[in-house]
Design a protein around this motif. Structure first.
Motif, PDB file in Angstrom:
ATOM      1  N   PHE A 172       0.993  -0.927   0.036  1.00 58.00           N
ATOM      2  CA  PHE A 172      -0.029   0.020  -0.199  1.00 58.00           C
ATOM      3  C   PHE A 172       0.984   1.183   0.142  1.00 58.00           C
ATOM      4  N   ALA A 173       0.692   2.185  -0.959  1.00 55.18           N
ATOM      5  CA  ALA A 173       1.536   3.492  -1.012  1.00 55.18           C
ATOM      6  C   ALA A 173       0.428   4.670  -1.031  1.00 55.18           C
ATOM      7  N   ALA A 174       0.647   5.819  -0.317  1.00 53.21           N
ATOM      8  CA  ALA A 174       0.233   7.070  -0.544  1.00 53.21           C
ATOM      9  C   ALA A 174       1.100   8.086  -0.098  1.00 53.21           C
ATOM     10  N   THR A 175       1.014   9.101  -1.106  1.00 53.44           N
ATOM     11  CA  THR A 175       1.517  10.329  -0.661  1.00 53.44           C
ATOM     12  C   THR A 175       0.816  11.646  -1.065  1.00 53.44           C
ATOM     13  N   ASP A 176       1.145  12.725  -0.488  1.00 51.87           N
ATOM     14  CA  ASP A 176       0.548  13.899  -1.018  1.00 51.87           C
ATOM     15  C   ASP A 176       1.656  14.959  -1.348  1.00 51.87           C
ATOM     16  N   GLY A 177       2.849  14.644  -1.883  1.00 57.71           N
ATOM     17  CA  GLY A 177       3.904  15.366  -2.182  1.00 57.71           C
ATOM     18  C   GLY A 177       4.784  15.804  -1.119  1.00 57.71           C
ATOM     19  N   HIS A 178       4.444  15.706   0.055  1.00 55.47           N
ATOM     20  CA  HIS A 178       5.334  16.157   1.214  1.00 55.47           C
ATOM     21  C   HIS A 178       5.670  14.892   1.947  1.00 55.47           C
ATOM     22  N   ARG A 179       5.089  13.935   1.823  1.00 55.64           N
ATOM     23  CA  ARG A 179       5.256  12.463   2.747  1.00 55.64           C
ATOM     24  C   ARG A 179       4.771  11.318   2.104  1.00 55.64           C
ATOM     25  N   LEU A 180       5.214  10.166   2.357  1.00 54.62           N
ATOM     26  CA  LEU A 180       4.832   9.125   1.590  1.00 54.62           C
ATOM     27  C   LEU A 180       4.806   8.022   2.717  1.00 54.62           C
ATOM     28  N   ALA A 181       4.018   7.220   2.681  1.00 50.00           N
ATOM     29  CA  ALA A 181       3.657   5.817   3.529  1.00 50.00           C
ATOM     30  C   ALA A 181       3.427   4.624   2.823  1.00 50.00           C
ATOM     31  N   VAL A 182       4.613   3.819   3.069  1.00 50.53           N
ATOM     32  CA  VAL A 182       4.457   2.500   2.249  1.00 50.53           C
ATOM     33  C   VAL A 182       4.208   1.317   3.369  1.00 50.53           C
ATOM     34  N   VAL A 183       3.361   0.694   3.224  1.00 50.43           N
ATOM     35  CA  VAL A 183       3.064  -0.455   3.933  1.00 50.43           C
ATOM     36  C   VAL A 183       3.117  -2.079   3.224  1.00 50.43           C
ATOM     37  N   GLN A 184       3.765  -2.869   3.909  1.00 48.13           N
ATOM     38  CA  GLN A 184       3.846  -4.175   3.130  1.00 48.13           C
ATOM     39  C   GLN A 184       3.234  -5.140   4.083  1.00 48.13           C
ATOM     40  N   THR A 185       2.222  -5.891   3.679  1.00 46.29           N
ATOM     41  CA  THR A 185       1.766  -7.065   4.492  1.00 46.29           C
ATOM     42  C   THR A 185       1.492  -8.255   3.784  1.00 46.29           C
ATOM     43  N   ILE A 186       1.511  -9.488   4.647  1.00 42.07           N
ATOM     44  CA  ILE A 186       1.435 -10.895   3.909  1.00 42.07           C
ATOM     45  C   ILE A 186       0.003 -11.124   3.404  1.00 42.07           C
ATOM     46  N   ASN A 187       0.097 -11.754   2.237  1.00 47.88           N
ATOM     47  CA  ASN A 187      -0.910 -12.404   1.588  1.00 47.88           C
ATOM     48  C   ASN A 187      -1.075 -13.956   1.707  1.00 47.88           C
ATOM     49  N   GLU A 188      -1.438 -14.274   2.886  1.00 43.60           N
ATOM     50  CA  GLU A 188      -1.421 -15.683   3.240  1.00 43.60           C
ATOM     51  C   GLU A 188      -2.329 -16.527   2.311  1.00 43.60           C
ATOM     52  N   ASN A 189      -3.400 -15.878   1.681  1.00 44.13           N
ATOM     53  CA  ASN A 189      -4.110 -16.389   0.891  1.00 44.13           C
ATOM     54  C   ASN A 189      -3.808 -16.616  -0.861  1.00 44.13           C
ATOM     55  N   ALA A 190      -2.746 -16.181  -1.021  1.00 45.90           N
ATOM     56  CA  ALA A 190      -2.114 -16.189  -2.416  1.00 45.90           C
ATOM     57  C   ALA A 190      -1.896 -17.813  -2.945  1.00 45.90           C
ATOM     58  N   PRO A 191      -2.673 -17.713  -3.954  1.00 41.66           N
ATOM     59  CA  PRO A 191      -2.431 -19.318  -4.952  1.00 41.66           C
ATOM     60  C   PRO A 191      -1.254 -19.379  -5.259  1.00 41.66           C
ATOM     61  N   ILE A 192      -0.620 -20.722  -4.977  1.00 44.84           N
ATOM     62  CA  ILE A 192       0.714 -20.959  -5.379  1.00 44.84           C
ATOM     63  C   ILE A 192       1.067 -20.922  -7.060  1.00 44.84           C
ATOM     64  N   GLU A 193      -0.110 -21.059  -7.797  1.00 49.67           N
ATOM     65  CA  GLU A 193       0.315 -21.082  -9.348  1.00 49.67           C
ATOM     66  C   GLU A 193       0.124 -19.466  -9.919  1.00 49.67           C
ATOM     67  N   ALA A 194      -0.399 -18.640  -8.949  1.00 48.69           N
ATOM     68  CA  ALA A 194      -0.413 -17.204  -9.391  1.00 48.69           C
ATOM     69  C   ALA A 194       0.749 -16.649 -10.103  1.00 48.69           C
ATOM     70  N   ASP A 195       0.609 -15.591 -10.861  1.00 44.94           N
ATOM     71  CA  ASP A 195       1.692 -14.792 -11.306  1.00 44.94           C
ATOM     72  C   ASP A 195       2.184 -14.072 -10.483  1.00 44.94           C
ATOM     73  N   THR A 196       3.358 -13.588 -10.487  1.00 43.58           N
ATOM     74  CA  THR A 196       4.394 -12.834  -9.623  1.00 43.58           C
ATOM     75  C   THR A 196       3.645 -11.510  -9.292  1.00 43.58           C
TER      76      THR A 196
END
Length: 380
Positions: A172-196
């Motif tokens: 997740f990424a959000a910016t207003d031009g003065h600050r930037l917030a980036v968060v990475q979380t784990i997707n435990e439901n990702a299918p094994i055969e999914a594209d990158t």
């Protein structure tokens, strides 16, 4: 149409869908909520749609006669929310043409409505497979990034949040031009055969705030499905659906803004720093709202100071683990407080190069989050 339901059920669901009713509708029908009763399933669904954000919820009721009608959302919500707990009935076959009669143990109300044929249909996405997302990971990502979106609607792409779904992570990424917030979380439901790279999309902050609010009512472990196609995205879970348009345009290459190396590292307690900033903010000059940080490497101390001309001045100090040279650097208090409140850990790290280059705040442990804030130039 006629059904009998519990007052709390319809009131709760009305409150949810009413968030998608525009305050200044471009067409009268958009100020209404669509009620649909299904006699076979015993389900009543409520729908609101402002042509960008759409919300549909449903609940169980005793449906005597199926049908559908649209009624003024605000008026309906105001009436039903004030009714006593217990059963109430809604009937559109009474004395009011194109309207409904609402009956409770204490009274009876008649509300005029409009024909359903004018009510716009919620977008339906039939192409492509659904992406399944854990509610907890989605909620963590929204909580740690939404606050950094721009409130300026003229900066359309910056008024949205950029969501990237990869094999095992959500970013997740959000910016207003003065600050930037980036968060990475784990997707435990990702299918094994999914594209990158499964999906990359920018969504309006307003829609995602409503999604975050609705997800807050769910238990941990819940999963929702996401469909995206042709400028629309649909989130579905249990008896709820939220639809939103996507934002057009190229989102900034935010990863390139984050420095890879730093000269100065500072570790300190988040709540202690936040409390000190909130105290000293009382004296901040209302014209610039700036706080100065003085990092003393020799004494392992951080001092905060505010000098508000014609008002007064203030100073706070606290211990900090500082590696690197001593430095003076200043920040906009609002941006600093927003980031500190969002960081999900008791201890944080601040990484600095120069008084005028981007500064990074990260939690020590917990969710992987990066908060970039631009310092303010200190006038000497």
């Amino acid at each position: 149409m006629k059904f009998v339901c519990n007052q709390s059920d319809i009131s709760t669901n009305l409150s949810l869908v009413s968030r998608a009713v525009p305050s200044r509708p471009t067409h009268p029908i958009l100020a209404n909520v669509l009620l649909t009763a299904d006699a076979q399933t015993g389900q009543v669904s409520l729908t609101a749609f402002d042509l960008s954000l759409g919300i549909r919820t449903s609940f169980l009721a005793v449906v005597e006669t199926g049908g559908e009608i649209t009624l003024p959302a605000k008026l309906l919500n105001d009436i039903i929310s004030r009714m006593p707990q217990g059963e109430l009935a809604i009937d559109d076959e009474g004395e009011t043409p194109l309207g409904a009669t609402i009956t409770s143990t204490s009274g009876k109300y008649q509300v005029r409505g409009m024909g359903v044929e004018e009510f716009p249909e919620l977008p339906v996405i039939e192409n492509g497979e659904a992406i399944h997302l854990p509610v907890e990971a989605l909620t963590e990502g929204l909580r740690g990034s939404l606050f950094a979106t721009s409130a300026d609607e003229t900066k359309q792409i910056l008024s949205g949040l950029h969501l990237s779904i990869e094999q095992e992570t959500l970013e997740f990424a959000a910016t207003d031009g003065h600050r930037l917030a980036v968060v990475q979380t784990i997707n435990e439901n990702a299918p094994i055969e999914a594209d990158t790279a499964q999906l990359e999309v920018t969504l309006p902050a307003k829609a995602l705030r409503e999604l975050e609010r609705m997800l807050g009512m769910l238990n941990d472990g819940a999963v929702l499905s996401l469909h995206c196609d042709r400028g629309q995205v649909v989130f579905e879970w249990e008896n709820h659906r939220l639809t939103s348009r996507t934002l057009e345009g190229q989102y900034p290459a935010y990863r390139q803004l984050i420095p890879r190396q730093f000269e100065i590292q500072v570790s300190l307690e988040r709540k202690f720093l936040l409390s000190a900033i909130e105290r000293i903010a009382v004296l901040a000059d209302q014209k610039n709202n700036i706080v100065k940080f003085t990092l003393d490497s020799a004494n392992q101390e951080l001092a905060l100071s505010v000098d508000a001309q014609d008002i007064g001045s203030g100073r706070e100090s606290m211990p900090a683990q500082i590696s690197g040279d001593s430095i003076d650097i200043a920040f906009n208090i609002k941006y600093l407080v927003d980031g500190l409140k969002a960081l999900p850990s008791s201890d944080i790290q601040m990484q600095i190069n120069t008084p005028t280059s981007p500064v990074i705040l990260t939690p020590l442990g917990g969710v992987k989050m990066t908060y970039l804030i631009m310092p303010v130039q200190i006038r000497t």
